[in-house]
Design a protein around this motif. Structure first.
Motif, PDB file in Angstrom:
ATOM      1  N   GLY A 101      -1.169   0.055  -7.171  1.00 53.50           N
ATOM      2  CA  GLY A 101      -0.669  -0.151  -5.819  1.00 53.50           C
ATOM      3  C   GLY A 101      -1.585   0.461  -4.774  1.00 53.50           C
ATOM      4  O   GLY A 101      -2.209   1.491  -5.005  1.00 53.50           O
ATOM      5  N   VAL A 102      -1.667  -0.209  -3.619  1.00 51.16           N
ATOM      6  CA  VAL A 102      -2.524   0.254  -2.535  1.00 51.16           C
ATOM      7  C   VAL A 102      -1.936  -0.207  -1.198  1.00 51.16           C
ATOM      8  O   VAL A 102      -1.268  -1.243  -1.128  1.00 51.16           O
ATOM      9  CB  VAL A 102      -3.968  -0.280  -2.712  1.00 51.16           C
ATOM     10  CG1 VAL A 102      -4.030  -1.781  -2.533  1.00 51.16           C
ATOM     11  CG2 VAL A 102      -4.934   0.397  -1.783  1.00 51.16           C
ATOM     12  N   VAL A 103      -2.165   0.602  -0.178  1.00 53.16           N
ATOM     13  CA  VAL A 103      -1.854   0.222   1.197  1.00 53.16           C
ATOM     14  C   VAL A 103      -3.118   0.472   2.003  1.00 53.16           C
ATOM     15  O   VAL A 103      -3.678   1.564   1.968  1.00 53.16           O
ATOM     16  CB  VAL A 103      -0.673   1.031   1.780  1.00 53.16           C
ATOM     17  CG1 VAL A 103      -0.474   0.704   3.251  1.00 53.16           C
ATOM     18  CG2 VAL A 103       0.599   0.757   1.008  1.00 53.16           C
ATOM     19  N   ALA A 104      -3.578  -0.563   2.708  1.00 53.05           N
ATOM     20  CA  ALA A 104      -4.783  -0.451   3.525  1.00 53.05           C
ATOM     21  C   ALA A 104      -4.409  -0.642   4.991  1.00 53.05           C
ATOM     22  O   ALA A 104      -3.613  -1.518   5.323  1.00 53.05           O
ATOM     23  CB  ALA A 104      -5.807  -1.491   3.102  1.00 53.05           C
ATOM     24  N   GLN A 105      -4.971   0.194   5.841  1.00 51.64           N
ATOM     25  CA  GLN A 105      -4.723   0.093   7.280  1.00 51.64           C
ATOM     26  C   GLN A 105      -6.007  -0.332   7.965  1.00 51.64           C
ATOM     27  O   GLN A 105      -7.068   0.242   7.722  1.00 51.64           O
ATOM     28  CB  GLN A 105      -4.263   1.433   7.845  1.00 51.64           C
ATOM     29  CG  GLN A 105      -3.975   1.396   9.334  1.00 51.64           C
ATOM     30  CD  GLN A 105      -3.377   2.687   9.833  1.00 51.64           C
ATOM     31  OE1 GLN A 105      -2.469   3.225   9.204  1.00 51.64           O
ATOM     32  NE2 GLN A 105      -3.867   3.184  10.942  1.00 51.64           N
ATOM     33  N   GLY A 106      -5.926  -1.342   8.798  1.00 47.99           N
ATOM     34  CA  GLY A 106      -7.101  -1.842   9.492  1.00 47.99           C
ATOM     35  C   GLY A 106      -6.773  -3.058  10.316  1.00 47.99           C
ATOM     36  O   GLY A 106      -5.648  -3.230  10.774  1.00 47.99           O
ATOM     37  N   ALA A 116     -10.559  -2.649   6.449  1.00 50.09           N
ATOM     38  CA  ALA A 116      -9.739  -1.444   6.360  1.00 50.09           C
ATOM     39  C   ALA A 116     -10.452  -0.240   6.966  1.00 50.09           C
ATOM     40  O   ALA A 116     -11.654  -0.065   6.774  1.00 50.09           O
ATOM     41  CB  ALA A 116      -9.384  -1.163   4.909  1.00 50.09           C
ATOM     42  N   GLU A 117      -9.694   0.561   7.678  1.00 52.31           N
ATOM     43  CA  GLU A 117     -10.182   1.829   8.213  1.00 52.31           C
ATOM     44  C   GLU A 117      -9.687   2.987   7.356  1.00 52.31           C
ATOM     45  O   GLU A 117     -10.247   4.072   7.396  1.00 52.31           O
ATOM     46  CB  GLU A 117      -9.681   2.003   9.653  1.00 52.31           C
ATOM     47  CG  GLU A 117     -10.167   0.902  10.581  1.00 52.31           C
ATOM     48  CD  GLU A 117      -9.334   0.773  11.841  1.00 52.31           C
ATOM     49  OE1 GLU A 117      -8.361   1.537  12.014  1.00 52.31           O
ATOM     50  OE2 GLU A 117      -9.651  -0.108  12.644  1.00 52.31           O
ATOM     51  N   GLU A 118      -8.625   2.723   6.597  1.00 54.23           N
ATOM     52  CA  GLU A 118      -8.026   3.744   5.731  1.00 54.23           C
ATOM     53  C   GLU A 118      -7.416   3.048   4.519  1.00 54.23           C
ATOM     54  O   GLU A 118      -6.828   1.979   4.642  1.00 54.23           O
ATOM     55  CB  GLU A 118      -6.948   4.507   6.502  1.00 54.23           C
ATOM     56  CG  GLU A 118      -6.281   5.602   5.736  1.00 54.23           C
ATOM     57  CD  GLU A 118      -5.218   6.344   6.557  1.00 54.23           C
ATOM     58  OE1 GLU A 118      -4.816   7.416   6.114  1.00 54.23           O
ATOM     59  OE2 GLU A 118      -4.794   5.840   7.604  1.00 54.23           O
TER      60      GLU A 118
END
Length: 148
Positions: A101-106, A116-118
């Motif tokens: 699982g992953v969550v990317a913010q961008g 993605a920035e984070e």
């Protein structure tokens, strides 16, 4: 009579100051608000273009490609129904891996690439961000419901 005018002026000034303070707080809150979207929602065009948001799901097995600069990584995030290509430049969390699982913010570019920035990865086998788990559950329900 003058006391009455002074009182009204003070009350009007207080209400105006409160209104300005409220507007500033709401503006700051709005600019820091980051929404979560699933790959299915992003593919459907529900996510904003060129505005920061989060996308989450599973890292598609076999999709991680490390670039020659040693910092840029491209991978695909899926909710088992749709897939979103992601590009990230930086150091990935230690627990980042395919099939996890992953969550990317961008921001989503006009070309469909999520920059993605984070990147956030789950911290053990039993944990997944609640938004990502819900997205996977919903995608699984929709996939089963649409099969003949």
């Amino acid at each position: 009579m003058k006391n009455r005018h002074k009182r009204l002026a003070l009350i009007a000034g207080g209400v105006a100051a409160f209104g300005i303070a409220t507007a500033l707080v709401l503006n700051a809150f709005q600019s820091n608000l980051v929404f979560f979207f699933t790959p299915t929602q992003v593919s459907a065009g529900e996510a904003p273009q060129e505005r920061t948001f989060r996308v989450g799901g599973m890292v598609q097995t076999g999709s991680v490609q490390r670039q020659s600069d040693g910092l840029t990584v491209k991978f695909v995030v899926t909710d088992t129904a749709k897939m979103i290509p992601v590009s990230y430049t930086g150091i990935l969390p230690d627990l980042f891996s395919e099939g996890k699982g992953v969550v990317a913010q961008g921001k989503l570019g006009a070309d469909g690439l999520f920059r993605a920035e984070e990147v956030l990865a789950k911290h053990d086998e039993n944990y997944m961000p609640s938004e990502a788990q819900h997205a996977l559950d919903e995608a699984a329900k929709n996939t089963i419901a649409t099969r003949p």
